[in-house]
Design a protein around this motif. Structure first.
Motif, short mmCIF file in Angstrom:
data_model
loop_
_atom_site.label_atom_id
_atom_site.label_comp_id
_atom_site.label_asym_id
_atom_site.label_seq_id
_atom_site.Cartn_x
_atom_site.Cartn_y
_atom_site.Cartn_z
N ASP A 39 42.32 35.12 49.75
CA ASP A 39 43.46 35.55 48.94
C ASP A 39 44.11 34.36 48.24
O ASP A 39 44.38 33.34 48.85
N GLY A 40 44.33 34.50 46.95
CA GLY A 40 44.99 33.46 46.18
C GLY A 40 44.05 32.50 45.48
O GLY A 40 44.46 31.76 44.60
N LEU A 41 42.78 32.50 45.86
CA LEU A 41 41.82 31.64 45.19
C LEU A 41 41.43 32.24 43.84
O LEU A 41 41.54 33.45 43.62
N LEU A 42 40.94 31.40 42.95
CA LEU A 42 40.38 31.84 41.69
C LEU A 42 38.87 31.65 41.75
O LEU A 42 38.38 30.62 42.23
N LEU A 43 38.13 32.65 41.29
CA LEU A 43 36.67 32.58 41.23
C LEU A 43 36.28 32.32 39.78
O LEU A 43 36.66 33.08 38.89
N ASP A 44 35.53 31.26 39.54
CA ASP A 44 35.08 30.93 38.19
C ASP A 44 34.01 31.95 37.77
O ASP A 44 32.93 32.01 38.34
N ILE A 45 34.35 32.77 36.78
CA ILE A 45 33.41 33.79 36.27
C ILE A 45 33.03 33.48 34.82
O ILE A 45 32.54 34.35 34.11
N HIS A 46 33.26 32.26 34.41
CA HIS A 46 32.93 31.86 33.04
C HIS A 46 31.44 32.11 32.78
O HIS A 46 30.60 31.67 33.55
N GLY A 47 31.15 32.84 31.74
CA GLY A 47 29.75 33.13 31.41
C GLY A 47 29.19 34.37 32.08
O GLY A 47 28.06 34.76 31.79
N GLU A 79 40.53 49.03 35.98
CA GLU A 79 41.14 47.76 35.58
C GLU A 79 40.21 47.09 34.58
O GLU A 79 39.02 46.97 34.82
N SER A 80 40.77 46.65 33.47
CA SER A 80 39.94 46.07 32.42
C SER A 80 39.84 44.56 32.56
O SER A 80 40.68 43.91 33.15
N LEU A 81 38.79 44.04 31.97
CA LEU A 81 38.51 42.61 31.94
C LEU A 81 39.13 42.04 30.68
O LEU A 81 38.80 42.47 29.58
N LYS A 82 40.08 41.13 30.83
CA LYS A 82 40.75 40.52 29.69
C LYS A 82 39.84 39.42 29.13
O LYS A 82 39.38 38.56 29.87
N PRO A 83 39.57 39.44 27.83
CA PRO A 83 38.69 38.41 27.26
C PRO A 83 39.36 37.05 27.17
O PRO A 83 40.58 36.95 27.18
N GLY A 84 38.54 36.02 27.09
CA GLY A 84 39.05 34.68 26.86
C GLY A 84 39.25 33.88 28.12
O GLY A 84 39.05 34.38 29.22
N PRO A 85 39.66 32.63 27.96
CA PRO A 85 39.88 31.77 29.12
C PRO A 85 41.12 32.18 29.89
O PRO A 85 41.95 32.94 29.41
N GLY A 86 41.23 31.66 31.12
CA GLY A 86 42.34 32.00 32.00
C GLY A 86 41.91 33.05 33.00
O GLY A 86 40.72 33.26 33.24
N VAL A 87 42.89 33.73 33.61
CA VAL A 87 42.59 34.78 34.58
C VAL A 87 42.29 36.06 33.82
O VAL A 87 43.15 36.61 33.15
N ALA A 88 41.04 36.51 33.91
CA ALA A 88 40.58 37.67 33.14
C ALA A 88 40.67 38.97 33.92
O ALA A 88 40.69 40.04 33.33
N CYS A 89 40.69 38.88 35.26
CA CYS A 89 40.70 40.10 36.08
C CYS A 89 41.06 39.75 37.52
O CYS A 89 41.22 38.57 37.86
N ARG A 90 41.15 40.78 38.34
CA ARG A 90 41.35 40.60 39.78
C ARG A 90 40.18 41.25 40.50
O ARG A 90 39.69 42.30 40.10
N LEU A 91 39.76 40.61 41.59
CA LEU A 91 38.79 41.19 42.49
C LEU A 91 39.47 41.34 43.84
O LEU A 91 40.13 40.42 44.32
N TYR A 92 39.31 42.51 44.45
CA TYR A 92 40.04 42.86 45.66
C TYR A 92 39.12 42.84 46.87
O TYR A 92 37.98 43.32 46.81
#
Length: 98
Positions: A39-47, A79-92
């Motif tokens: 919880d609270g981590l960010l997962l790099d999903i770039h690409g 829940e939609s995937l927001k395009p572009g850099p930054g936080v694009a979505c949440r995974l639960y």
């Protein structure tokens, strides 16, 4: 929040624990992990393609029910995937697997 959880918040999954800058990079795309041991981590999903994000992630962690096992994280339907850099979505968090 215990000590392990405090160390993880604001960090990118997979960053070295002693990395002086374990946070997100401005030109990368991330999913926020919600609930469970990561919880609270960010997962790099770039690409990642949208269908790859929709499949969720099984992430190795020593903090799961089975140390060295995987914590499972999935998107919520609708829940939609927001395009572009930054936080694009949440995974639960949806459970653990050995």
């Amino acid at each position: 929040m215990d000590g392990d959880e405090q160390l993880l918040n604001g960090r990118v999954y997979g960053a070295d624990h002693d990395d002086p800058n374990p946070g997100p990079l401005p030109d990368r795309t991330y999913a926020e992990l919600v609930g469970g041991p990561l919880d609270g981590l960010l997962l790099d999903i770039h690409g990642w393609r949208t269908d790859e994000v929709d499949d969720g992630a099984a992430l190795v962690t020593e903090l799961s029910r089975w140390p060295g096992g995987r914590a499972l994280y999935d998107p919520r339907p609708g829940e939609s995937l927001k395009p572009g850099p930054g936080v694009a979505c949440r995974l639960y968090y949806s459970g653990d697997t050995p």
